[in-house]
Every structure is written in C-alpha cells, then in structure tokens.
Design a protein around this motif. Structure first.
Motif, PDB file in Angstrom:
ATOM      1  N   VAL A 110       1.717   1.389   4.905  1.00 51.19           N
ATOM      2  CA  VAL A 110       2.682   1.919   3.930  1.00 51.19           C
ATOM      3  C   VAL A 110       2.322   1.437   2.526  1.00 51.19           C
ATOM      4  CG1 VAL A 110       5.096   1.853   3.196  1.00 51.19           C
ATOM      5  CG2 VAL A 110       4.526   2.132   5.626  1.00 51.19           C
ATOM      6  N   VAL A 169       3.669   6.550   7.948  1.00 46.13           N
ATOM      7  CA  VAL A 169       3.433   6.280   6.527  1.00 46.13           C
ATOM      8  C   VAL A 169       4.149   7.312   5.671  1.00 46.13           C
ATOM      9  CG1 VAL A 169       1.677   6.173   4.727  1.00 46.13           C
ATOM     10  CG2 VAL A 169       1.242   5.130   6.955  1.00 46.13           C
ATOM     11  N   ARG A 170       4.055   8.576   6.065  1.00 51.00           N
ATOM     12  CA  ARG A 170       4.706   9.640   5.293  1.00 51.00           C
ATOM     13  C   ARG A 170       6.226   9.430   5.271  1.00 51.00           C
ATOM     14  NH1 ARG A 170       2.522  12.738   1.650  1.00 51.00           N
ATOM     15  NH2 ARG A 170       0.914  13.662   2.948  1.00 51.00           N
ATOM     16  N   GLN A 171       6.764   8.915   6.353  1.00 54.79           N
ATOM     17  CA  GLN A 171       8.206   8.707   6.439  1.00 54.79           C
ATOM     18  C   GLN A 171       8.666   7.510   5.617  1.00 54.79           C
ATOM     19  OE1 GLN A 171      10.466   8.826  10.357  1.00 54.79           O
ATOM     20  NE2 GLN A 171      10.437   6.622  10.021  1.00 54.79           N
ATOM     21  N   GLU A 172       7.897   6.429   5.635  1.00 58.28           N
ATOM     22  CA  GLU A 172       8.357   5.176   5.055  1.00 58.28           C
ATOM     23  C   GLU A 172       7.895   4.946   3.617  1.00 58.28           C
ATOM     24  OE1 GLU A 172      10.461   3.171   6.557  1.00 58.28           O
ATOM     25  OE2 GLU A 172      10.498   4.463   8.319  1.00 58.28           O
ATOM     26  N   ALA A 173       6.753   5.499   3.230  1.00 58.63           N
ATOM     27  CA  ALA A 173       6.200   5.191   1.914  1.00 58.63           C
ATOM     28  C   ALA A 173       6.958   5.921   0.806  1.00 58.63           C
ATOM     29  CB  ALA A 173       4.715   5.559   1.868  1.00 58.63           C
ATOM     30  N   GLU A 174       7.161   5.235  -0.290  1.00 60.44           N
ATOM     31  CA  GLU A 174       7.737   5.838  -1.493  1.00 60.44           C
ATOM     32  C   GLU A 174       6.587   6.117  -2.455  1.00 60.44           C
ATOM     33  OE1 GLU A 174      10.837   3.425  -3.039  1.00 60.44           O
ATOM     34  OE2 GLU A 174      11.954   3.350  -1.142  1.00 60.44           O
ATOM     35  N   ARG A 231       3.464  -2.150   7.787  1.00 58.54           N
ATOM     36  CA  ARG A 231       3.757  -2.261   6.353  1.00 58.54           C
ATOM     37  C   ARG A 231       2.478  -2.235   5.536  1.00 58.54           C
ATOM     38  NH1 ARG A 231       6.628  -6.558   8.669  1.00 58.54           N
ATOM     39  NH2 ARG A 231       8.805  -6.068   9.125  1.00 58.54           N
ATOM     40  N   GLU A 273       1.124   3.602  -0.863  1.00 58.34           N
ATOM     41  CA  GLU A 273       1.814   3.457  -2.145  1.00 58.34           C
ATOM     42  C   GLU A 273       0.857   2.993  -3.243  1.00 58.34           C
ATOM     43  OE1 GLU A 273       6.259   2.395  -0.371  1.00 58.34           O
ATOM     44  OE2 GLU A 273       4.902   0.785  -0.956  1.00 58.34           O
TER      45      GLU A 273
END
Length: 461
Positions: free
Chosen positions: A305, A262-267, A302, A309
């Motif tokens: 993620v 999550v830390r890697q993919e979430a904006e 997803r 967000e």
C-alpha cells in the motif's frame, strides 16, 4: 433511528422480545447472510477459500477465536468486520454502567432497579458499533484495566469496602453482550492472561476476592504473531486451551488479490495504472520469497500500500515540476520505492550493505515479469530498432509524457503496446507514455536496448 421502539421493560416484553446471547446473535445473522448470498466480510480480500470458511465455522460453533499470522495480514481488519454480524440495535437498561439486557440484569444495582421499577424500567437502544471493544495488549496492561478494581472514589463517598458497588468495571465487563478483540495477545504478561481464564470458561469475573460474580456474555477474539510464542512472549497453555478455534492467516496468495487489496486500501494522489500496481504486487511477492529478507518478520501488506502511494506521490511531484496535467504514474516513478521504503523491511544479518542492491534487483525482476505477461505474443523488435537507429528516448522526473512520445516516430507497434495496457489514442498522453515506457524498460531488461542514467534522467538508446 430508534423512534417507535420500546422504551420500557414492559413494552419490550409485550413486543415479544427475548434475551439472546451474543454468540447466538452472531450465528443467526451469519446464517442469514450466507443464505441470502450477502458478503458478511466486506473489504476482506484474499481469504475467500482459506481463512473465512474456517472463521465462519468457528462462529457458528460459538467458539472464541485467536488469529495467528505475520504482521500486515489483515487480522485486525478481519476482526473489526465482526461488528456487521451484530444486530443493528439492541436494548439495554438506560443509565446502567454495563450494557445489560432490560429483561436480564446482572449487576447488583441493575437488579435492584429492575425489582423496584418492574415494567417501568427504562430502556435505551445501543448501536452495534458501540458493542465492539478493542484492546492492544501491552506489557503495562493491568488486571484492573481488563477486569476491574475497587474504586476509591466510591469508597470515599461512604460505601463500605465490601460493597460490590464500589467496583470500577474494566474493559471486559463493559463489553458485556458484545465483542472484545485483544490485539497481540502474547504481549500480555502471563499473570494478566490468567485473569482471562474465568471469563472464557466460566463466563464470569471475580475482583479482589469479592463474592460478586458477573455472568458475562462476550465473544473474545484475539490476534497473535506466531513468532511471539518464542520471541516477545507466549500465550499460556490454559488460555490457548480455552480458545475454541485457532486460525492461521496469510498474505494474498494471488497477484490479483494483492492488486485488489492495494487498490482498496491505498489513498492515491495520482493515477496509477494496473500494470504498475502489478509490478508492486510482484515486487512484494519476490520480497516474501527472498532469502535476503527476514521472513520471520514478514513483508506486510502495508508495504504494498505504501509503495503504491509513493509511486503516486512521485507522479504528482513530476506533474508539479513539469506542469503536466493530469498526474499519471509511469515506470520511472517505481525507482522511488526502494529508497523510500527500505526501512520497512528487515534484512538477514549477512545482507548488511547490500539492501539497496537487493531491492533494485527484485524490482527489476518484477518489472520484467509484468512486461512479459502484458506483452506476451507481441513483437517489440520494431520499437527496439527505431530507438536503436537514431531515436533515443529520455525519461525522468522532469520529462513530460508528450516529450517522451514525441521522441518516437509513428510506429504501429506503439498503438498495440498502448492497447495491451488499456490505453487508447484519445487517452491522456501520460497514460500512453506509461505503457510505452514499460515496453522500453522491458527491452532494456532483456538487453535489447541500452540505458544511460544520471541523477534525474535516463535515456534509452
């Protein structure tokens, strides 16, 4: 970037360059990465001891690969990292329709040019990013899309219908000396899957009965959902047999891996502490284990993620409403997750009308589990006594962090609560308030505090 590299076939031959198959290229580059201790799979989380060793063995064996797994397990992301195992630059015949090696042409036109020009055959250099093709298998995909078809424009230009040069090549020939990924392979109509049989076994193609045979050099990789075998379609048996490796993927097996993902993919548009990401990771884990959720559909990564967000967006909105800076998420922001993301889940038929209740219950369990792990061994009774004895604490989307902390007197346990979650005395008030609010919510969930809520405000007392 390519200055100084050979520009003709003669210079290429003089430099000692020899044609090499794409599978041999990937094998040698993968072995080099393993020997040097470099990570060949950047950005891939949670597969280190399961999927990646199997994939590495398949690539070293030179096998075509199909990845089986539920939605949102990172199958496509994993296949895209194969690009990093190709040489950064590779020589091709300049102006050729396919990416043919200057010393090993395969199309009639390129063979004729090579015979006419000899060592003066022009050479171009192609970057590895251009050697990866991706196709989403849809029911309307045709054989022409994948393999090729007769080009009526070329016929109209005066070539005879039997001329092999009237062919317009499809995606597979254009991936010559590269990697082609077919996503959701079972969605491809069975008659279209048949067109892949020759490519995978004999490594050539035949188009509309033409005697043209192209010895293609491709690595074919595909993804599929196990349910697709009986739901929307299936991979035909002869095609399954031609894949050298069938590898099962999975969701992250550990909470830490889910948090890293999550830390890697979430904006994130606001600061979201690790304790809130842990709540989200545990929430997703509970959803994947719940009998109320249709596990055949799965709970995609997803979802986690999007949940992170959403929590960040809730914090940013509160910051705009209250004027508090910086925007830092608190446990109250988790309440927006079930309402916003309910549509991303498939529930079992018997749960109709109970969706919100199920999600709220599992989210509270996740908060309780996270707080229990974070505050293990810490006595929160002094905090419960202070709140119960005349110091109620309010939180909500219009409550500032400073107001939340100001409602409490100076109690030593508050410093310990903040320290457990990595917040210090000089940190922003929002970071400390997030830790304190998690402790208050933990006391409420363990029935040591009451909590009265209305539309946009909750009071612990």
């Amino acid at each position: 970037m390519t200055s100084g590299l050979p520009t003709t076939a003669g210079e290429l031959r003089a430099a000692g360059h020899r044609p090499r198959g794409v599978k041999a290229e990937i094998r040698e580059n993968l072995l080099a990465a393993l020997r040097e201790g470099r990570d060949p799979w950047p950005g891939i989380v949670g597969f280190d001891r399961t999927v990646l060793p199997q994939l590495e063995r398949a690539l070293l064996a030179g096998h075509d690969v199909v990845l089986l797994g539920e939605r949102g397990q990172g199958k496509t992301r994993l296949l895209r990292t194969l690009v990093g195992l190709l040489d950064e630059w590779t020589p091709v015949i300049a102006g050729a329709e396919l990416g043919e090696h200057p010393l090993d042409p395969i199309t009639p036109e390129s063979k004729r040019r090579a015979a006419e020009l000899g060592d003066e055959l022009p050479v171009a250099w192609r970057h590895r990013d251009e050697r990866f093709a991706e196709k989403l298998a849809t029911p309307d995909t045709s054989v022409g899309d994948l393999v090729g078809d007769v080009d009526p424009v070329k016929v109209a230009q005066g070539r005879s219908l039997g001329d092999p040069e009237t062919i317009h090549y499809g995606l597979l020939p254009r991936s010559h000396r590269g990697v082609i990924a077919v996503n959701e392979l079972p969605d491809l109509a069975e008659r279209i899957q048949v067109a892949l049989l020759n490519v995978m076994e004999e490594r050539d193609i035949q188009i509309r009965g033409y005697t043209l045979r192209l010895p293609l050099d491709v690595l074919l990789v595909a993804t599929a959902n196990p349910e697709d075998y009986t739901n929307r379609g299936r991979i035909i048996t002869p095609l399954k047999d031609r894949f050298g490796a069938e590898i099962r993927t999975h969701y992250p097996l550990e909470i830490g891996a889910e948090i890293d993902l999550v830390r890697q993919e979430a904006e994130l548009v606001a600061e979201v502490g690790d304790h809130l990401l842990e709540v989200i990771a545990r929430f997703v884990r509970h959803l994947r284990e719940s009998s109320s959720i249709d596990q055949r559909s799965g709970v995609s990564a997803r979802f986690a993620v999007a949940a992170a967000e959403t929590v960040a967006a809730s914090a940013l909105r509160r910051s705009a409403l209250t004027g508090e800076r910086p925007a830092i998420a608190r446990p109250v922001d988790l309440e927006s997750v079930p309402e916003v993301l309910r549509g991303k889940l498939e529930f079992e038929a018997g749960e109709e009308g109970r969706e919100q209740e199920v999600l709220t219950h599992l989210l509270r369990r996740s908060v309780a589990d996270t707080a229990r792990a974070a505050f293990a061994g810490l006595d929160l009774r002094p905090l419960a006594e202070v709140v119960s004895n005349g110091h109620p604490v309010a939180t909500g989307e219009r409550v500032r962090a400073g107001d939340l902390l100001g409602a409490l007197p100076e109690v030593p346990v508050l410093h310990e609560v903040a320290a457990r979650l990595g917040a210090g005395p000089k940190d922003p008030a929002g970071r400390i308030a997030s830790a304190v609010e998690l402790a208050l919510e933990s006391l409420y969930l363990t029935r040591r505090l009451a909590k009265d809520s209305d539309d946009d405000r909750s009071v612990y007392g």
